[in-house]
Design a protein around this motif. Structure first.
Motif, mmCIF file in Angstrom:
data_model
loop_
_atom_site.group_PDB
_atom_site.id
_atom_site.type_symbol
_atom_site.label_atom_id
_atom_site.label_comp_id
_atom_site.label_asym_id
_atom_site.label_seq_id
_atom_site.Cartn_x
_atom_site.Cartn_y
_atom_site.Cartn_z
ATOM 1 N N LEU A 53 0.825 -1.206 0.000
ATOM 2 C CA LEU A 53 0.000 0.000 0.000
ATOM 3 C C LEU A 53 0.860 1.257 0.000
ATOM 4 O O LEU A 53 0.582 2.227 -0.717
ATOM 5 N N TYR A 54 1.933 1.225 0.809
ATOM 6 C CA TYR A 54 2.838 2.373 0.834
ATOM 7 C C TYR A 54 3.543 2.542 -0.510
ATOM 8 O O TYR A 54 3.812 3.670 -0.952
ATOM 9 N N ALA A 55 3.850 1.441 -1.154
ATOM 10 C CA ALA A 55 4.507 1.506 -2.460
ATOM 11 C C ALA A 55 3.576 2.116 -3.508
ATOM 12 O O ALA A 55 4.014 2.851 -4.403
ATOM 13 N N ILE A 56 2.274 1.826 -3.396
ATOM 14 C CA ILE A 56 1.303 2.363 -4.360
ATOM 15 C C ILE A 56 1.183 3.877 -4.232
ATOM 16 O O ILE A 56 1.127 4.598 -5.233
ATOM 17 N N ILE A 57 1.155 4.371 -2.989
ATOM 18 C CA ILE A 57 0.970 5.814 -2.800
ATOM 19 C C ILE A 57 2.282 6.585 -2.868
ATOM 20 O O ILE A 57 2.269 7.822 -2.867
ATOM 21 N N ALA A 58 3.418 5.898 -2.945
ATOM 22 C CA ALA A 58 4.711 6.585 -2.949
ATOM 23 C C ALA A 58 4.864 7.472 -4.184
ATOM 24 O O ALA A 58 5.267 8.640 -4.076
ATOM 25 N N LEU A 59 4.533 6.927 -5.370
ATOM 26 C CA LEU A 59 4.710 7.702 -6.606
ATOM 27 C C LEU A 59 3.778 8.911 -6.682
ATOM 28 O O LEU A 59 4.239 10.029 -6.991
ATOM 29 N N PRO A 60 2.464 8.761 -6.403
ATOM 30 C CA PRO A 60 1.602 9.959 -6.405
ATOM 31 C C PRO A 60 2.034 11.002 -5.375
ATOM 32 O O PRO A 60 1.958 12.208 -5.635
ATOM 33 N N THR A 61 2.499 10.539 -4.203
ATOM 34 C CA THR A 61 2.957 11.477 -3.185
ATOM 35 C C THR A 61 4.183 12.239 -3.656
ATOM 36 O O THR A 61 4.284 13.468 -3.483
ATOM 37 N N ALA A 62 5.119 11.516 -4.272
ATOM 38 C CA ALA A 62 6.307 12.166 -4.812
ATOM 39 C C ALA A 62 5.939 13.161 -5.914
ATOM 40 O O ALA A 62 6.521 14.253 -6.005
ATOM 41 N N PHE A 63 4.958 12.808 -6.740
ATOM 42 C CA PHE A 63 4.504 13.703 -7.807
ATOM 43 C C PHE A 63 3.951 14.997 -7.220
ATOM 44 O O PHE A 63 4.251 16.099 -7.705
ATOM 45 N N LEU A 64 3.115 14.881 -6.168
ATOM 46 C CA LEU A 64 2.547 16.081 -5.539
ATOM 47 C C LEU A 64 3.629 16.952 -4.925
ATOM 48 O O LEU A 64 3.595 18.187 -5.042
ATOM 49 N N ILE A 65 4.591 16.328 -4.268
ATOM 50 C CA ILE A 65 5.654 17.102 -3.620
ATOM 51 C C ILE A 65 6.499 17.847 -4.648
ATOM 52 O O ILE A 65 6.786 19.036 -4.500
ATOM 53 N N VAL A 66 6.875 17.141 -5.709
ATOM 54 C CA VAL A 66 7.784 17.726 -6.695
ATOM 55 C C VAL A 66 7.096 18.770 -7.562
ATOM 56 O O VAL A 66 7.663 19.842 -7.829
ATOM 57 N N PHE A 67 5.874 18.506 -7.993
ATOM 58 C CA PHE A 67 5.224 19.376 -8.965
ATOM 59 C C PHE A 67 4.168 20.302 -8.369
ATOM 60 O O PHE A 67 3.698 21.206 -9.073
ATOM 61 N N SER A 68 3.755 20.102 -7.113
ATOM 62 C CA SER A 68 2.720 20.950 -6.519
ATOM 63 C C SER A 68 3.215 21.737 -5.315
ATOM 64 O O SER A 68 2.931 22.944 -5.209
ATOM 65 N N TYR A 69 3.944 21.097 -4.404
ATOM 66 C CA TYR A 69 4.350 21.772 -3.165
ATOM 67 C C TYR A 69 5.708 22.449 -3.290
ATOM 68 O O TYR A 69 5.880 23.592 -2.845
ATOM 69 N N TRP A 70 6.665 21.773 -3.884
ATOM 70 C CA TRP A 70 7.997 22.367 -4.016
ATOM 71 C C TRP A 70 7.986 23.657 -4.844
ATOM 72 O O TRP A 70 8.628 24.645 -4.459
ATOM 73 N N PRO A 71 7.251 23.723 -5.957
ATOM 74 C CA PRO A 71 7.218 24.984 -6.720
ATOM 75 C C PRO A 71 6.601 26.153 -5.959
ATOM 76 O O PRO A 71 6.780 27.311 -6.374
ATOM 77 N N MET A 72 5.878 25.861 -4.857
ATOM 78 C CA MET A 72 5.279 26.958 -4.094
ATOM 79 C C MET A 72 6.326 27.871 -3.480
ATOM 80 O O MET A 72 6.030 29.016 -3.118
ATOM 81 N N LEU A 73 7.567 27.395 -3.375
ATOM 82 C CA LEU A 73 8.641 28.260 -2.883
ATOM 83 C C LEU A 73 8.877 29.433 -3.831
ATOM 84 O O LEU A 73 9.337 30.495 -3.415
ATOM 85 N N GLY A 74 8.547 29.229 -5.104
ATOM 86 C CA GLY A 74 8.731 30.307 -6.071
ATOM 87 C C GLY A 74 7.722 31.427 -5.941
ATOM 88 O O GLY A 74 7.882 32.480 -6.575
ATOM 89 N N VAL A 75 6.680 31.244 -5.112
ATOM 90 C CA VAL A 75 5.678 32.305 -4.927
ATOM 91 C C VAL A 75 6.312 33.551 -4.326
ATOM 92 O O VAL A 75 5.786 34.661 -4.488
ATOM 93 N N GLN A 76 7.442 33.390 -3.691
ATOM 94 C CA GLN A 76 8.092 34.529 -3.041
ATOM 95 C C GLN A 76 8.516 35.615 -4.028
ATOM 96 O O GLN A 76 8.753 36.762 -3.617
ATOM 97 N N ILE A 77 8.593 35.306 -5.333
ATOM 98 C CA ILE A 77 8.965 36.358 -6.279
ATOM 99 C C ILE A 77 7.890 37.436 -6.350
ATOM 100 O O ILE A 77 8.148 38.535 -6.848
ATOM 101 N N ALA A 78 6.680 37.134 -5.854
ATOM 102 C CA ALA A 78 5.639 38.158 -5.790
ATOM 103 C C ALA A 78 6.004 39.248 -4.796
ATOM 104 O O ALA A 78 5.458 40.358 -4.868
ATOM 105 N N PHE A 79 6.907 38.942 -3.868
ATOM 106 C CA PHE A 79 7.333 39.907 -2.850
ATOM 107 C C PHE A 79 8.741 40.423 -3.121
ATOM 108 O O PHE A 79 9.336 41.078 -2.268
ATOM 109 N N ARG A 80 9.280 40.101 -4.282
ATOM 110 C CA ARG A 80 10.624 40.534 -4.658
ATOM 111 C C ARG A 80 10.584 41.270 -5.998
ATOM 112 O O ARG A 80 9.628 41.144 -6.760
#
Length: 301
Positions: free
Chosen positions: A13-40
């Motif tokens: 079960l953990y193996a099944i959710i590992a890939l979708p979780t990694a996808f969300l982290i890499v393509f959805s949550y990690w890019p949120m760090l770039g939102v700071q350019i709105a304040f720069r």
């Protein structure tokens, strides 16, 4: 110790959710760090982390811009118009299909109403331009047959832009929206229909007192999700239908962000507008969700 045993026992079960979780982290949550350019004051030379910090200056520029209120007005009018028409049309189509007893006819109608959803936006806009062409389109030919040699140029009309956008979207997406409501209608208890039939209820009464209450929660959830995206009107279709003659009504927040970010290369300003859009959407969806929970005990969260 218990966690390690559970991990070994349920590792598939953990193996099944590992890939979708990694996808969300890499393509959805990690890019949120770039939102700071709105304040720069972002510069490609210094990058995201070393560009000078300017705080809320980009937001102030947008809020005090002469384009702010026209953009908000155009975006809200287009999205509210679309929302007010699309939901009732999907519900009516679903109820109508649910009342059809001839299976083959029902499937045929459902196929023809669902198929336009798979047409790409570019092709759809091309179809609209061909049909509404004031020189060689079917609409122009119809006006010529009626004796009018000067057909209206709908694509160049600022007042006609909203209706062109909304009703072409109704044709394309109503069949898809009806599928969701048909699935909700399929879950209605058949005993209710039998009891209504015994009591002598008419077809309209069954729709009013059984069908509509049965899909009320689905309607509320979909409406909440739609309200959350009021300021996120589809960019592609609006941009492709846009021209200098209808720009006063077709310029919305998403197209303005595109022009500010890519055409003018003002990435910080574009990021600030996009973040503003997301915050307003979050506020709207929270308000509507709270109201729905208080009024009907149905909500998204």
């Amino acid at each position: 110790m218990k966690r390690s045993i559970a991990l070994k026992r349920h590792w598939p079960l953990y193996a099944i959710i590992a890939l979708p979780t990694a996808f969300l982290i890499v393509f959805s949550y990690w890019p949120m760090l770039g939102v700071q350019i709105a304040f720069r004051n972002y510069s490609p030379v210094y990058g995201i982390w070393k560009s000078p910090w300017v705080g809320l200056r980009q937001f102030e520029l947008f809020l005090t811009s002469p384009y702010f209120w026209p953009l908000v007005k155009n975006t809200l009018s287009l999205s509210v118009y679309s929302l007010a028409v699309s939901i009732p049309c999907s519900i009516l189509l679903a109820i109508a299909l649910n009342e059809v007893r001839h299976a083959r006819f029902k499937k045929t109608v459902q196929m023809f109403t669902y198929a336009p959803y798979f047409i790409s936006t570019v092709i759809l806009v091309g179809m609209i331009q061909i049909i509404l062409s004031p020189t060689s389109g079917p609409l122009a030919l119809l006006f010529h047959l009626l004796g009018d040699t000067n057909p209206p140029n709908v694509l160049a009309s600022a007042n006609g832009f909203s209706s062109t956008y909304v009703w072409s979207g109704i044709w394309q997406e109503t069949g898809y929206g009806a599928v969701i409501y048909l699935a909700a209608l399929a879950s209605v208890n058949p005993e209710l229909y039998e009891a209504a039939k015994i009591d002598g209820a008419t077809r309209l009464q069954k729709i009013r007192y059984i069908d509509l209450p049965g899909i009320r929660s689905t309607i509320i959830i979909l409406m909440i999700l739609s309200v959350g995206g009021l300021l996120s009107v589809g960019f592609e279709k609006v941009y492709l239908l846009q021209n200098n003659l209808n720009l006063s009504r077709s310029e919305i927040i998403s197209t303005y962000v595109y022009k500010a970010g890519l055409v003018n290369a003002d990435f910080s300003f574009a990021a600030a507008i996009g973040l503003f859009n997301a915050i307003i959407g979050l506020i709207l969806i929270s308000i509507v969700n709270y109201t729905a929970r208080k009024v009907s005990d149905n909500s998204l969260f």
